[in-house]
Design a protein around this motif. Structure first.
Motif, PDB file in Angstrom:
ATOM      1  N   ALA A  25     -16.245  14.242 -20.144  1.00  0.00           N
ATOM      2  CA  ALA A  25     -16.316  13.130 -19.609  1.00  0.00           C
ATOM      3  C   ALA A  25     -15.318  13.444 -18.216  1.00  0.00           C
ATOM      4  O   ALA A  25     -15.418  13.239 -17.130  1.00  0.00           O
ATOM      5  CB  ALA A  25     -15.925  11.791 -20.024  1.00  0.00           C
ATOM      6  N   GLY A  26     -14.345  14.119 -18.354  1.00  0.00           N
ATOM      7  CA  GLY A  26     -13.216  14.539 -17.534  1.00  0.00           C
ATOM      8  C   GLY A  26     -13.420  15.885 -17.022  1.00  0.00           C
ATOM      9  O   GLY A  26     -12.453  16.329 -16.141  1.00  0.00           O
ATOM     10  N   CYS A  27     -14.346  16.770 -17.399  1.00  0.00           N
ATOM     11  CA  CYS A  27     -14.069  18.116 -16.952  1.00  0.00           C
ATOM     12  C   CYS A  27     -15.370  18.391 -16.048  1.00  0.00           C
ATOM     13  O   CYS A  27     -16.842  18.143 -16.271  1.00  0.00           O
ATOM     14  CB  CYS A  27     -14.545  18.990 -18.323  1.00  0.00           C
ATOM     15  N   LEU A  28     -15.047  18.834 -14.835  1.00  0.00           N
ATOM     16  CA  LEU A  28     -16.047  18.979 -14.023  1.00  0.00           C
ATOM     17  C   LEU A  28     -17.024  20.286 -14.394  1.00  0.00           C
ATOM     18  O   LEU A  28     -18.027  20.133 -14.243  1.00  0.00           O
ATOM     19  CB  LEU A  28     -15.482  19.385 -12.439  1.00  0.00           C
ATOM     20  N   SER A  29     -16.396  21.336 -14.757  1.00  0.00           N
ATOM     21  CA  SER A  29     -17.209  22.257 -15.488  1.00  0.00           C
ATOM     22  C   SER A  29     -18.210  21.925 -16.395  1.00  0.00           C
ATOM     23  O   SER A  29     -19.513  22.365 -16.358  1.00  0.00           O
ATOM     24  CB  SER A  29     -16.538  23.358 -15.928  1.00  0.00           C
ATOM     25  N   CYS A  30     -17.939  20.866 -17.233  1.00  0.00           N
ATOM     26  CA  CYS A  30     -18.799  20.542 -18.348  1.00  0.00           C
ATOM     27  C   CYS A  30     -20.180  19.593 -17.853  1.00  0.00           C
ATOM     28  O   CYS A  30     -21.226  19.531 -18.178  1.00  0.00           O
ATOM     29  CB  CYS A  30     -18.177  19.509 -19.288  1.00  0.00           C
ATOM     30  N   ARG A  31     -19.702  18.773 -16.672  1.00  0.00           N
ATOM     31  CA  ARG A  31     -20.793  17.905 -16.150  1.00  0.00           C
ATOM     32  C   ARG A  31     -21.451  18.691 -14.871  1.00  0.00           C
ATOM     33  O   ARG A  31     -22.288  17.910 -14.514  1.00  0.00           O
ATOM     34  CB  ARG A  31     -20.127  16.837 -15.275  1.00  0.00           C
ATOM     35  N   THR A  32     -21.251  19.787 -14.625  1.00  0.00           N
ATOM     36  CA  THR A  32     -21.945  20.731 -13.869  1.00  0.00           C
ATOM     37  C   THR A  32     -23.025  21.586 -14.403  1.00  0.00           C
ATOM     38  O   THR A  32     -22.569  22.732 -15.080  1.00  0.00           O
ATOM     39  CB  THR A  32     -21.125  21.533 -12.767  1.00  0.00           C
ATOM     40  N   GLY A  34     -25.326  24.584 -15.653  1.00  0.00           N
ATOM     41  CA  GLY A  34     -25.195  25.879 -15.328  1.00  0.00           C
ATOM     42  C   GLY A  34     -23.906  26.709 -15.271  1.00  0.00           C
ATOM     43  O   GLY A  34     -23.613  27.937 -15.274  1.00  0.00           O
ATOM     44  N   VAL A  35     -22.765  25.786 -15.318  1.00  0.00           N
ATOM     45  CA  VAL A  35     -21.352  26.236 -15.461  1.00  0.00           C
ATOM     46  C   VAL A  35     -20.961  26.080 -16.839  1.00  0.00           C
ATOM     47  O   VAL A  35     -21.072  25.211 -17.634  1.00  0.00           O
ATOM     48  CB  VAL A  35     -20.288  25.258 -14.215  1.00  0.00           C
ATOM     49  N   ARG A  36     -20.304  27.281 -17.132  1.00  0.00           N
ATOM     50  CA  ARG A  36     -19.722  27.238 -18.523  1.00  0.00           C
ATOM     51  C   ARG A  36     -18.406  26.760 -18.756  1.00  0.00           C
ATOM     52  O   ARG A  36     -17.305  27.141 -17.872  1.00  0.00           O
ATOM     53  CB  ARG A  36     -19.692  28.861 -18.922  1.00  0.00           C
ATOM     54  N   CYS A  37     -17.899  26.357 -19.460  1.00  0.00           N
ATOM     55  CA  CYS A  37     -16.698  25.752 -20.207  1.00  0.00           C
ATOM     56  C   CYS A  37     -16.421  26.149 -21.535  1.00  0.00           C
ATOM     57  O   CYS A  37     -16.879  25.687 -22.478  1.00  0.00           O
ATOM     58  CB  CYS A  37     -16.568  24.067 -20.028  1.00  0.00           C
ATOM     59  N   GLU A  38     -15.249  27.079 -21.738  1.00  0.00           N
ATOM     60  CA  GLU A  38     -15.015  27.465 -22.925  1.00  0.00           C
ATOM     61  C   GLU A  38     -14.543  26.277 -23.866  1.00  0.00           C
ATOM     62  O   GLU A  38     -14.898  26.413 -24.946  1.00  0.00           O
ATOM     63  CB  GLU A  38     -14.025  28.429 -22.885  1.00  0.00           C
ATOM     64  N   THR A  39     -13.770  25.672 -23.273  1.00  0.00           N
ATOM     65  CA  THR A  39     -12.964  24.477 -24.203  1.00  0.00           C
ATOM     66  C   THR A  39     -14.072  23.625 -24.453  1.00  0.00           C
ATOM     67  O   THR A  39     -14.222  23.350 -25.740  1.00  0.00           O
ATOM     68  CB  THR A  39     -12.073  23.758 -23.310  1.00  0.00           C
ATOM     69  N   GLY A  40     -15.132  23.140 -23.594  1.00  0.00           N
ATOM     70  CA  GLY A  40     -16.179  22.323 -24.117  1.00  0.00           C
ATOM     71  C   GLY A  40     -16.976  23.017 -25.166  1.00  0.00           C
ATOM     72  O   GLY A  40     -17.377  22.167 -26.118  1.00  0.00           O
ATOM     73  N   GLU A  41     -17.360  24.138 -25.097  1.00  0.00           N
ATOM     74  CA  GLU A  41     -18.045  24.837 -25.909  1.00  0.00           C
ATOM     75  C   GLU A  41     -17.454  24.938 -27.328  1.00  0.00           C
ATOM     76  O   GLU A  41     -17.890  24.894 -28.410  1.00  0.00           O
ATOM     77  CB  GLU A  41     -18.459  26.207 -25.495  1.00  0.00           C
ATOM     78  N   HIS A  42     -15.962  25.184 -27.361  1.00  0.00           N
ATOM     79  CA  HIS A  42     -15.340  25.284 -28.508  1.00  0.00           C
ATOM     80  C   HIS A  42     -15.318  23.889 -29.189  1.00  0.00           C
ATOM     81  O   HIS A  42     -15.232  23.762 -30.481  1.00  0.00           O
ATOM     82  CB  HIS A  42     -13.824  25.686 -28.114  1.00  0.00           C
TER      83      HIS A  42
END
Length: 60
Positions: A25-32, A34-42
């Motif tokens: 909810a607070g991560c621009l990468s997670c909300r975009t 095609g963009v990868r977020c390692e923290t979100g994936e973890h």
């Protein structure tokens, strides 16, 4: 009927899901798209593992 293992492990899955959603909810990468977020994936992998353990009775 819920087993004792499910009662013990299900809260862990709930907590892991909540952490993943709060991060996303607070991560621009997670909300975009095609963009990868390692923290979100973890966090998502941690949730998937906790949910798998809850379903299997904690044996996974």
């Amino acid at each position: 009927m819920t087993s004792a293992a499910e009662e013990t492990n299900a809260p862990l899955a709930d907590e892991a899901w909540r952490a993943a959603i709060q991060h996303a909810a607070g991560c621009l990468s997670c909300r975009t798209p095609g963009v990868r977020c390692e923290t979100g994936e973890h966090l998502l992998r941690a949730y998937e593992e906790a949910a798998r353990q809850a379903r299997s009775g904690g044996d996974a």
